[in-house]
Design a protein around this motif. Structure first.
Motif, mmCIF file in Angstrom:
data_model
loop_
_atom_site.group_PDB
_atom_site.id
_atom_site.type_symbol
_atom_site.label_atom_id
_atom_site.label_comp_id
_atom_site.label_asym_id
_atom_site.label_seq_id
_atom_site.Cartn_x
_atom_site.Cartn_y
_atom_site.Cartn_z
ATOM 1 N N MET A 1 0.810 -1.209 0.000
ATOM 2 C CA MET A 1 0.000 0.000 0.000
ATOM 3 C C MET A 1 0.847 1.265 0.000
ATOM 4 O O MET A 1 0.419 2.308 -0.506
ATOM 5 N N ILE A 2 2.055 1.188 0.556
ATOM 6 C CA ILE A 2 2.970 2.326 0.485
ATOM 7 C C ILE A 2 3.334 2.638 -0.966
ATOM 8 O O ILE A 2 3.645 3.776 -1.319
ATOM 9 N N ILE B 1 11.016 1.550 1.337
ATOM 10 C CA ILE B 1 10.695 0.263 1.966
ATOM 11 C C ILE B 1 11.880 -0.245 2.779
ATOM 12 O O ILE B 1 11.715 -0.799 3.881
ATOM 13 N N ALA B 2 13.094 -0.059 2.263
ATOM 14 C CA ALA B 2 14.284 -0.486 3.013
ATOM 15 C C ALA B 2 14.376 0.255 4.341
ATOM 16 O O ALA B 2 14.700 -0.340 5.388
ATOM 17 N N ASP B 3 14.081 1.534 4.333
ATOM 18 C CA ASP B 3 14.096 2.301 5.583
ATOM 19 C C ASP B 3 13.010 1.814 6.533
ATOM 20 O O ASP B 3 13.221 1.731 7.745
ATOM 21 N N ARG B 4 11.852 1.491 6.003
ATOM 22 C CA ARG B 4 10.763 1.009 6.855
ATOM 23 C C ARG B 4 11.143 -0.270 7.586
ATOM 24 O O ARG B 4 10.684 -0.539 8.698
ATOM 25 N N HIS B 5 12.005 -1.065 6.968
ATOM 26 C CA HIS B 5 12.462 -2.319 7.580
ATOM 27 C C HIS B 5 13.817 -2.154 8.270
ATOM 28 O O HIS B 5 14.516 -3.149 8.504
ATOM 29 N N ASP B 6 14.198 -0.893 8.566
ATOM 30 C CA ASP B 6 15.417 -0.585 9.323
ATOM 31 C C ASP B 6 16.674 -1.148 8.678
ATOM 32 O O ASP B 6 17.593 -1.618 9.359
ATOM 33 N N ASN C 1 9.966 9.990 -5.520
ATOM 34 C CA ASN C 1 9.067 8.833 -5.560
ATOM 35 C C ASN C 1 7.672 9.278 -6.006
ATOM 36 O O ASN C 1 7.026 8.630 -6.843
ATOM 37 N N HIS C 2 7.211 10.388 -5.473
ATOM 38 C CA HIS C 2 5.887 10.930 -5.806
ATOM 39 C C HIS C 2 5.805 11.337 -7.277
ATOM 40 O O HIS C 2 4.929 10.887 -8.025
ATOM 41 N N TRP C 3 6.747 12.184 -7.731
ATOM 42 C CA TRP C 3 6.673 12.694 -9.093
ATOM 43 C C TRP C 3 7.013 11.635 -10.127
ATOM 44 O O TRP C 3 6.429 11.621 -11.221
ATOM 45 N N ALA C 4 7.949 10.749 -9.818
ATOM 46 C CA ALA C 4 8.353 9.751 -10.811
ATOM 47 C C ALA C 4 7.217 8.788 -11.135
ATOM 48 O O ALA C 4 7.032 8.403 -12.296
ATOM 49 N N TRP C 5 6.449 8.401 -10.120
ATOM 50 C CA TRP C 5 5.296 7.537 -10.397
ATOM 51 C C TRP C 5 4.282 8.258 -11.268
ATOM 52 O O TRP C 5 3.736 7.682 -12.226
ATOM 53 N N SER D 1 12.002 1.569 -3.371
ATOM 54 C CA SER D 1 12.835 0.562 -2.704
ATOM 55 C C SER D 1 13.554 1.148 -1.501
ATOM 56 O O SER D 1 13.674 0.505 -0.447
ATOM 57 N N LEU D 2 14.049 2.382 -1.644
ATOM 58 C CA LEU D 2 14.712 3.037 -0.516
ATOM 59 C C LEU D 2 13.734 3.273 0.638
ATOM 60 O O LEU D 2 14.078 3.078 1.812
#
Length: 434
Positions: free
Chosen positions: A67-68, A282-287, A313-317, A279-280
């Protein structure tokens, strides 16, 4: 892309006939965006830790990562497309000040009718079951729906005073998009005579990308923590700055068609950048990236860097979606033509249907997969039935924001709807006397 001839625009003793180009990609993208919204809100029922009106007894932690993927740009996409179609409508108006004032006034009146009337109807009728179910499940109330509803619509009620807003217990919940879009549309119309001058400029893709990204980073750094998202319209300054910037970007893309062509050419680059930034995150979210929180507090340059990661991330999508949409969806499709005119009824009804279905299935104990399919089918069938019934008489068409048909009016030329993503560019033809 197909060529269609628009109806004549009459001004004084002169008729301006115009040839119009319809971009079907925006119709399709709008339908897809609302489809993603339905799936997202079903996901909110299941996702672990995130609060919502009702939560599943079988929460799913893995859903957060999925969902992120969309939650930073899904609403921006709707504002972006709405801005593009509104700007295209404004370009159809002859530039004389008095004529623009008259025609823009008509457009504001149409937007008011087709956004604010559905909003009021939704607040009084459609949203009420959501509030009742949420408060019943959480133990806030233990009463019948009728008793709840009489207090809900009473602005002078003293019941549950701690939950009152300035208008009592009434709320717009998921319908917040409608008042926000009305306000931003009004501002865009007022600013359009000045923004129209951008048509005389040649704005390069790199300049455009840097300016829009840097502006969004500034908004993210200065407003995100001070004004967290509320959707209450009056105190939601981070959301206002973010979404109105998106509206302005949509207007610029419409006024500079070569920018959209550039987005199409660079669609794979945008997609790769979007996947890297995601990916960055999500990687941060998982420490997996170290003590990012401490670095955010200690180093201003690190905050700026994180801001650019989030913003890119916002603009590229959004860039990738517009680019792939222009490349592969620029053709008429029957399912898009049908659903595009019904997205507002679908939007108005979907969350209430999801909450009602989830409440009905809440304690039955079906496996998650079966439960998800049942909720999705109930929601889609309920939305489809609502749309079919709503479009059959004048009253329900007005309540659900559908165009009120006039004799001899062509459905093909219905570009005034706030739910329509039909982008129309006009090329003035020769003048003919009446």
């Amino acid at each position: 892309m197909t060529q269609i001839i628009s109806s004549s625009e009459v001004t004084g003793n002169t008729t301006y006939k115009s040839q119009s180009t319809r971009f079907h990609a925006l119709d399709a993208l709008r339908v897809i965006a609302f489809g993603v919204l339905i799936l997202y809100h079903i996901g909110m029922y299941y996702v672990l830790e995130w609060g919502w009106h009702i939560k599943s007894e079988q929460p799913q932690a893995w859903l957060q990562d999925v969902m992120i993927l969309t939650n930073q740009w899904r609403m921006s996409l709707l504002f972006l497309i709405s801005s593009m179609v509104l700007t295209a409508l404004l370009t159809r108006i002859e530039p004389q000040p008095l004529l623009f004032l008259k025609r823009s006034g008509v457009l504001i009146a149409q937007r008011t009718q087709r956004l604010l009337i559905p909003l009021l109807f939704g607040m009084f009728v459609i949203v009420a079951p959501q509030v009742y179910i949420e408060w019943t499940v959480s133990g806030v109330i233990d009463t019948t729906f009728t008793q709840f509803y009489l207090a809900y619509i009473n602005p002078n009620t003293q019941w549950l005073a701690e939950r009152h807003s300035d208008i009592g217990l009434l709320t717009w919940n998921h319908l917040w998009f409608l008042p926000y879009l009305w306000v931003y549309s009004l501002l865009l119309i007022l600013l359009f005579p000045m923004m129209a001058q951008l048509q005389k400029l040649q704005i390069g893709m790199i300049t455009f990308a840097f300016a829009s990204s840097t502006a969004m980073v500034a908004i993210w750094l200065m407003l995100r923590n001070t004004y967290p998202t509320t959707h209450d319209l009056l105190n939601d300054w981070y959301s206002h700055a973010k979404y109105f910037l998106v509206m302005l970007v949509g207007a610029v893309i419409t006024l500079q068609p070569k920018l959209w062509e550039a987005l199409e050419r660079t669609r794979y680059v945008s997609m790769l950048l979007a996947l890297c930034m995601y990916s960055l995150i999500i990687a941060d979210r998982h420490d997996m990236l170290g003590p990012v929180g401490d670095w955010m507090t200690e180093f201003w340059w690190f905050r700026v860097m994180v801001g650019y990661i989030v913003v890119l991330n916002h603009w590229a999508w959004l860039a990738a979606i517009l680019g792939f949409g222009k490349r592969y969806l620029s053709k008429p499709m029957a399912w898009v033509n049908y659903l595009n005119s019904g997205v507002l009824p679908y939007y108005m009804m979907h969350q209430t249907l999801i909450v009602v279905a989830a409440y009905a299935l809440h304690s039955i104990g079906f496996p998650v997969g079966i439960q998800f399919v049942l909720i999705l089918l109930f929601t889609l069938l309920g939305c489809a039935l609502t749309y079919e019934l709503a479009k059959r008489n004048v009253v329900t068409r007005v309540l659900f924001g559908l165009k009120v048909k006039r004799k001899g009016a062509s459905r093909e030329n219905d570009t005034t709807s706030p739910a329509s993503a039909s982008l129309i560019f006009t090329k003035p033809a020769t003048k003919t006397s009446l």
